[in-house]
Scaffold this active site. Structure first.
Site, mmCIF file in Angstrom:
data_model
loop_
_atom_site.group_PDB
_atom_site.id
_atom_site.type_symbol
_atom_site.label_atom_id
_atom_site.label_comp_id
_atom_site.label_asym_id
_atom_site.label_seq_id
_atom_site.Cartn_x
_atom_site.Cartn_y
_atom_site.Cartn_z
ATOM 1 N N HIS A 95 0.668 -1.279 -0.011
ATOM 2 C CA HIS A 95 0.090 -0.217 0.190
ATOM 3 C C HIS A 95 1.173 1.233 0.265
ATOM 4 O O HIS A 95 1.593 1.130 0.116
ATOM 5 C CB HIS A 95 -0.565 -0.120 0.759
ATOM 6 C CG HIS A 95 0.057 -0.399 2.292
ATOM 7 N ND1 HIS A 95 1.067 1.316 3.025
ATOM 8 C CD2 HIS A 95 0.009 -1.163 3.349
ATOM 9 C CE1 HIS A 95 0.564 0.739 4.095
ATOM 10 N NE2 HIS A 95 0.719 -0.544 4.375
ATOM 11 N N GLU A 146 -2.168 -7.550 6.939
ATOM 12 C CA GLU A 146 -1.193 -7.305 7.974
ATOM 13 C C GLU A 146 -1.249 -8.044 9.398
ATOM 14 O O GLU A 146 -2.464 -8.970 9.618
ATOM 15 C CB GLU A 146 -0.468 -5.563 8.586
ATOM 16 C CG GLU A 146 0.569 -5.601 8.961
ATOM 17 C CD GLU A 146 1.334 -6.203 8.446
ATOM 18 O OE1 GLU A 146 1.888 -7.529 8.565
ATOM 19 O OE2 GLU A 146 2.511 -5.131 7.802
#
Length: 263
Positions: A22, A134
């Protein structure tokens, strides 16, 4: 040490994966100065910064200029705000105009981004998958919102594979271990093999990429293994393209066919 020799693989046993971290999130800015900042509730499900959106715009230009967008059959995103924004910003269509036959990938100002709506026209399908998130737990920046909130912000993304509206995987006092994250990453890679698509973009996180890829490369040349496993992933980096192979003994491996680009 003996190095593996060249190998041949049938094309139908290969998938090409494009791995993207990202763009810069709000939590990255302060976290790079002081790691204790990652524990701040202020950065719950952190959005992209202005620089993060610029990184997205740069990568968007790259995937169009090199013709990659036309080849991508599916975009998979971790269901957090920063990865969803990155995914639709890079691989989504042009500006959205209200119409009855299509939904926007992202509504205007999603996540207080001050960005216009993004169209789903002339773009691949998008799905959100929990397996490529994550590390679970402890850090507010890694806790997701309710899926019902994301569905309002990203109407054309498919969230149907996520089983619960609330984030039951994130625990305030328990952080997922690296071993658990690696095992989850391998589960994700095996799940990818059940998909029919051959060329897939995956928008995820640095920790997920590092620990998942560390499980691969033992059957590659040492320099290739180092390239796979020894990377620090910068924001909005377009990681090396690899052809992913399921060999005859059902083992997952990587064919050395990399090429890189980043923004």
């Amino acid at each position: 040490m003996d190095c593996p020799g060249p190998s041949l693989f049938p094309l139908h046993r290969c998938k090409t994966l494009h791995l993207v971290r990202h763009g810069q999130g709000m939590h990255n800015v302060e976290g790079d100065k002081n790691c204790k900042s990652y524990f701040s509730p202020e950065y719950f499900d952190a959005q992209l910064t202005q620089l993060g959106w610029q990184q997205v715009d740069d990568l968007r230009k790259h995937v169009r200029t090199c013709g990659l967008l036309k080849r991508i059959e599916l975009v998979i995103a971790s269901p957090l705000l920063r990865t969803l924004q990155t995914a639709v910003g890079v691989f989504g269509g042009d500006g959205y105009a209200d119409r009855t036959d299509s939904l926007p990938l992202m509504v205007a100002n999603a996540g207080n981004s001050s960005r216009p709506a993004i169209s789903s026209l002339n773009s691949p399908p998008f799905i959100a998958v929990e397996l490529c998130r994550e590390h679970f737990g402890v850090l507010p920046c890694d806790k997701r919102r309710n899926i019902s909130e994301y569905q309002l912000l990203f109407p054309a993304i498919d969230f149907s594979l996520i089983e619960t509206d609330e984030d039951i995987l994130w625990k305030a006092n328990v952080r997922e271990t690296t071993e658990e994250l690696t095992a989850r990453g391998l589960k994700f890679m095996n799940w990818l093999w059940t998909r029919k698509e051959k060329e897939i973009a995956i928008v995820t996180h640095s920790g997920f990429l590092f620990h998942t890829l560390s499980a691969f490369g033992d059957d590659c040349h040492p320099l290739v293994k180092k390239e796979i496993c020894g990377r620090n992933f910068t924001n909005s980096e377009f990681f090396l393209q690899y052809d992913w192979i399921r060999s005859c003994n059902n083992k997952l491996s990587w064919k050395d066919s990399s090429r890189a680009g980043s923004s």
